[in-house]
Scaffold this motif. Sequence first.
Motif, PDB file in Angstrom:
ATOM      1  N   THR A  55       0.856  -1.180   0.000  1.00 12.83           N
ATOM      2  CA  THR A  55       0.000   0.000   0.000  1.00 12.83           C
ATOM      3  C   THR A  55       0.893   1.231   0.000  1.00 12.83           C
ATOM      4  OG1 THR A  55      -1.731  -1.167   1.197  1.00 12.83           O
ATOM      5  CG2 THR A  55      -1.804   1.239   1.264  1.00 12.83           C
ATOM      6  N   VAL A  56       0.548   2.212  -0.844  1.00 17.39           N
ATOM      7  CA  VAL A  56       1.334   3.440  -0.967  1.00 17.39           C
ATOM      8  C   VAL A  56       0.387   4.633  -1.008  1.00 17.39           C
ATOM      9  CG1 VAL A  56       3.143   2.231  -2.264  1.00 17.39           C
ATOM     10  CG2 VAL A  56       1.387   3.519  -3.499  1.00 17.39           C
ATOM     11  N   LEU A  57       0.959   5.810  -0.780  1.00 19.48           N
ATOM     12  CA  LEU A  57       0.230   7.058  -0.956  1.00 19.48           C
ATOM     13  C   LEU A  57       0.839   7.799  -2.130  1.00 19.48           C
ATOM     14  CD1 LEU A  57      -0.100   8.356   2.722  1.00 19.48           C
ATOM     15  CD2 LEU A  57      -1.771   7.075   1.376  1.00 19.48           C
ATOM     16  N   LEU A  58      -0.028   8.365  -2.962  1.00 28.69           N
ATOM     17  CA  LEU A  58       0.398   9.197  -4.071  1.00 28.69           C
ATOM     18  C   LEU A  58      -0.195  10.578  -3.851  1.00 28.69           C
ATOM     19  CD1 LEU A  58       1.656   9.651  -6.901  1.00 28.69           C
ATOM     20  CD2 LEU A  58      -0.581   9.007  -7.841  1.00 28.69           C
ATOM     21  N   VAL A  59       0.668  11.601  -3.816  1.00 32.10           N
ATOM     22  CA  VAL A  59       0.214  12.978  -3.671  1.00 32.10           C
ATOM     23  C   VAL A  59       0.399  13.652  -5.028  1.00 32.10           C
ATOM     24  CG1 VAL A  59       0.390  15.104  -2.329  1.00 32.10           C
ATOM     25  CG2 VAL A  59       1.037  12.925  -1.273  1.00 32.10           C
ATOM     26  N   ALA A  60      -0.690  14.248  -5.536  1.00 30.29           N
ATOM     27  CA  ALA A  60      -0.651  14.852  -6.874  1.00 30.29           C
ATOM     28  C   ALA A  60      -1.452  16.146  -6.876  1.00 30.29           C
ATOM     29  CB  ALA A  60      -1.233  13.883  -7.894  1.00 30.29           C
ATOM     30  N   ALA A  61      -1.245  16.939  -7.908  1.00 30.17           N
ATOM     31  CA  ALA A  61      -2.005  18.174  -8.076  1.00 30.17           C
ATOM     32  C   ALA A  61      -3.493  17.837  -8.178  1.00 30.17           C
ATOM     33  CB  ALA A  61      -1.543  18.919  -9.322  1.00 30.17           C
ATOM     34  N   GLY A  62      -4.321  18.728  -7.652  1.00 35.13           N
ATOM     35  CA  GLY A  62      -5.752  18.484  -7.563  1.00 35.13           C
ATOM     36  C   GLY A  62      -6.437  18.139  -8.865  1.00 35.13           C
ATOM     37  N   THR A  63      -5.987  18.688  -9.975  1.00 29.92           N
ATOM     38  CA  THR A  63      -6.626  18.415 -11.266  1.00 29.92           C
ATOM     39  C   THR A  63      -5.895  17.349 -12.073  1.00 29.92           C
ATOM     40  OG1 THR A  63      -5.412  20.263 -12.233  1.00 29.92           O
ATOM     41  CG2 THR A  63      -7.643  20.725 -11.433  1.00 29.92           C
ATOM     42  N   ALA A  64      -4.808  16.819 -11.551  1.00 33.67           N
ATOM     43  CA  ALA A  64      -4.064  15.774 -12.255  1.00 33.67           C
ATOM     44  C   ALA A  64      -4.847  14.461 -12.207  1.00 33.67           C
ATOM     45  CB  ALA A  64      -2.685  15.582 -11.627  1.00 33.67           C
ATOM     46  N   ARG A  65      -4.713  13.693 -13.269  1.00 34.99           N
ATOM     47  CA  ARG A  65      -5.370  12.388 -13.332  1.00 34.99           C
ATOM     48  C   ARG A  65      -4.296  11.310 -13.433  1.00 34.99           C
ATOM     49  NH1 ARG A  65     -10.760  12.671 -14.196  1.00 34.99           N
ATOM     50  NH2 ARG A  65     -10.845  10.588 -15.082  1.00 34.99           N
ATOM     51  N   LEU A  66      -4.493  10.256 -12.669  1.00 29.08           N
ATOM     52  CA  LEU A  66      -3.558   9.143 -12.689  1.00 29.08           C
ATOM     53  C   LEU A  66      -3.543   8.527 -14.086  1.00 29.08           C
ATOM     54  CD1 LEU A  66      -1.708   7.452 -10.865  1.00 29.08           C
ATOM     55  CD2 LEU A  66      -3.664   6.005 -10.359  1.00 29.08           C
ATOM     56  N   SER A  67      -2.370   8.346 -14.637  1.00 26.70           N
ATOM     57  CA  SER A  67      -2.199   7.702 -15.943  1.00 26.70           C
ATOM     58  C   SER A  67      -1.854   6.236 -15.703  1.00 26.70           C
ATOM     59  CB  SER A  67      -1.074   8.382 -16.725  1.00 26.70           C
ATOM     60  OG  SER A  67      -0.679   7.572 -17.816  1.00 26.70           O
ATOM     61  N   ASN A  68      -2.756   5.349 -16.111  1.00 22.81           N
ATOM     62  CA  ASN A  68      -2.483   3.925 -15.923  1.00 22.81           C
ATOM     63  C   ASN A  68      -1.215   3.506 -16.655  1.00 22.81           C
ATOM     64  OD1 ASN A  68      -4.598   3.232 -14.188  1.00 22.81           O
ATOM     65  ND2 ASN A  68      -6.028   3.053 -15.892  1.00 22.81           N
ATOM     66  N   ARG A  69      -0.965   4.062 -17.849  1.00 20.68           N
ATOM     67  CA  ARG A  69       0.224   3.714 -18.624  1.00 20.68           C
ATOM     68  C   ARG A  69       1.489   4.158 -17.894  1.00 20.68           C
ATOM     69  NH1 ARG A  69       2.468   0.300 -20.266  1.00 20.68           N
ATOM     70  NH2 ARG A  69       0.584  -0.360 -21.288  1.00 20.68           N
ATOM     71  N   LYS A  70       1.545   5.430 -17.476  1.00 23.86           N
ATOM     72  CA  LYS A  70       2.732   5.931 -16.766  1.00 23.86           C
ATOM     73  C   LYS A  70       2.941   5.160 -15.469  1.00 23.86           C
ATOM     74  CE  LYS A  70       2.995  10.799 -18.190  1.00 23.86           C
ATOM     75  NZ  LYS A  70       2.955  12.162 -17.635  1.00 23.86           N
ATOM     76  N   PHE A  71       1.842   4.879 -14.764  1.00 28.63           N
ATOM     77  CA  PHE A  71       1.943   4.164 -13.492  1.00 28.63           C
ATOM     78  C   PHE A  71       2.506   2.762 -13.722  1.00 28.63           C
ATOM     79  CE2 PHE A  71       0.765   1.952  -9.693  1.00 28.63           C
ATOM     80  CZ  PHE A  71       0.805   2.915  -8.701  1.00 28.63           C
ATOM     81  N   LYS A  72       1.962   2.077 -14.705  1.00 26.52           N
ATOM     82  CA  LYS A  72       2.433   0.717 -14.990  1.00 26.52           C
ATOM     83  C   LYS A  72       3.884   0.722 -15.443  1.00 26.52           C
ATOM     84  CE  LYS A  72       0.912  -3.591 -16.872  1.00 26.52           C
ATOM     85  NZ  LYS A  72      -0.080  -4.335 -17.599  1.00 26.52           N
ATOM     86  N   ASP A  73       4.269   1.738 -16.246  1.00 27.85           N
ATOM     87  CA  ASP A  73       5.666   1.846 -16.666  1.00 27.85           C
ATOM     88  C   ASP A  73       6.589   2.047 -15.468  1.00 27.85           C
ATOM     89  OD1 ASP A  73       4.878   1.534 -19.304  1.00 27.85           O
ATOM     90  OD2 ASP A  73       5.133   3.657 -19.820  1.00 27.85           O
ATOM     91  N   ARG A  74       6.163   2.831 -14.499  1.00 28.95           N
ATOM     92  CA  ARG A  74       7.002   3.152 -13.331  1.00 28.95           C
ATOM     93  C   ARG A  74       7.041   2.017 -12.302  1.00 28.95           C
ATOM     94  NH1 ARG A  74       9.222   3.199  -9.268  1.00 28.95           N
ATOM     95  NH2 ARG A  74      10.032   4.917  -8.027  1.00 28.95           N
ATOM     96  N   PHE A  75       5.872   1.413 -12.046  1.00 31.62           N
ATOM     97  CA  PHE A  75       5.781   0.439 -10.959  1.00 31.62           C
ATOM     98  C   PHE A  75       5.614  -1.010 -11.422  1.00 31.62           C
ATOM     99  CE2 PHE A  75       4.431   4.435  -8.966  1.00 31.62           C
ATOM    100  CZ  PHE A  75       5.279   4.453  -7.875  1.00 31.62           C
ATOM    101  N   ALA A  76       5.518  -1.231 -12.738  1.00 31.15           N
ATOM    102  CA  ALA A  76       5.351  -2.574 -13.300  1.00 31.15           C
ATOM    103  C   ALA A  76       4.122  -3.277 -12.730  1.00 31.15           C
ATOM    104  CB  ALA A  76       6.605  -3.421 -13.082  1.00 31.15           C
ATOM    105  N   ALA A  77       3.107  -2.500 -12.424  1.00 31.77           N
ATOM    106  CA  ALA A  77       1.860  -3.052 -11.909  1.00 31.77           C
ATOM    107  C   ALA A  77       0.743  -2.039 -12.137  1.00 31.77           C
ATOM    108  CB  ALA A  77       1.983  -3.356 -10.414  1.00 31.77           C
ATOM    109  N   LYS A  78      -0.476  -2.541 -12.126  1.00 34.79           N
ATOM    110  CA  LYS A  78      -1.636  -1.674 -12.260  1.00 34.79           C
ATOM    111  C   LYS A  78      -2.030  -1.183 -10.864  1.00 34.79           C
ATOM    112  CE  LYS A  78      -6.295  -1.593 -14.077  1.00 34.79           C
ATOM    113  NZ  LYS A  78      -7.399  -2.360 -14.648  1.00 34.79           N
ATOM    114  N   PRO A  79      -2.342   0.114 -10.721  1.00 33.21           N
ATOM    115  CA  PRO A  79      -2.741   0.610  -9.399  1.00 33.21           C
ATOM    116  C   PRO A  79      -4.157   0.165  -9.050  1.00 33.21           C
ATOM    117  CG  PRO A  79      -2.997   2.342 -11.030  1.00 33.21           C
ATOM    118  CD  PRO A  79      -2.362   1.168 -11.731  1.00 33.21           C
ATOM    119  N   ARG A  80      -4.359  -0.135  -7.779  1.00 26.33           N
ATOM    120  CA  ARG A  80      -5.702  -0.468  -7.298  1.00 26.33           C
ATOM    121  C   ARG A  80      -6.044   0.500  -6.168  1.00 26.33           C
ATOM    122  NH1 ARG A  80      -3.677  -5.922  -6.613  1.00 26.33           N
ATOM    123  NH2 ARG A  80      -4.297  -5.670  -4.455  1.00 26.33           N
ATOM    124  N   MET A  81      -7.178   1.145  -6.303  1.00 30.96           N
ATOM    125  CA  MET A  81      -7.633   2.089  -5.279  1.00 30.96           C
ATOM    126  C   MET A  81      -8.155   1.302  -4.077  1.00 30.96           C
ATOM    127  SD  MET A  81      -7.527   5.273  -6.678  1.00 30.96           S
ATOM    128  CE  MET A  81      -8.833   6.275  -6.030  1.00 30.96           C
TER     129      MET A  81
END
Length: 152
Positions: A55-81
């Motif tokens: 489990t991790v916390l991601l802090v981002a700008a209020g209007t930013a949207r999580l990019s599944n592609r960028k996330f998977k490229d960085r963490f080699a996994a799909k994020p689950r809320m």
Amino acid sequence: MSLESVRAFFAENAPDIDVLVTEQSSATVTLAAEAHGVAPEQIAKTICLRIGEETVLLVAAGTARLSNRKFKDRFAAKPRMLDAEQVLAVTSHPVGGVCPFGLPAPVPVYCDVSLKPFDEVVPAAGATNAAVRIAPDRMAGLVKGEWVDVCE
């Protein structure tokens, strides 16, 4: 109790930063921006995610949207809320007040580069009507956050 853990965190680690409590709710990006007189993108929203078994916390700008592609490229996994109960169990903060401060146990924190353009951001502070004003780099330093690029 969650608000108090955040106040204790700042009292110990950054006593020059005040926890701001408002009468109105700041539980959403829009409400927080109105309550604190800033643009929505200046709100630092904290998202609680699971990556595999971690489990991790991601802090981002209020209007930013999580990019599944960028996330998977960085963490080699799909994020689950996580759901609201899981978020509360991990952070001790209610949804709408989730932040990387005053956690009951260490959780990896990632700060998205979408926060970098701002001199000051406004993350929640453990309650749906509490926040702090802080420079993004200082916030990342206080919570030992790692900078990532996973949002659009």
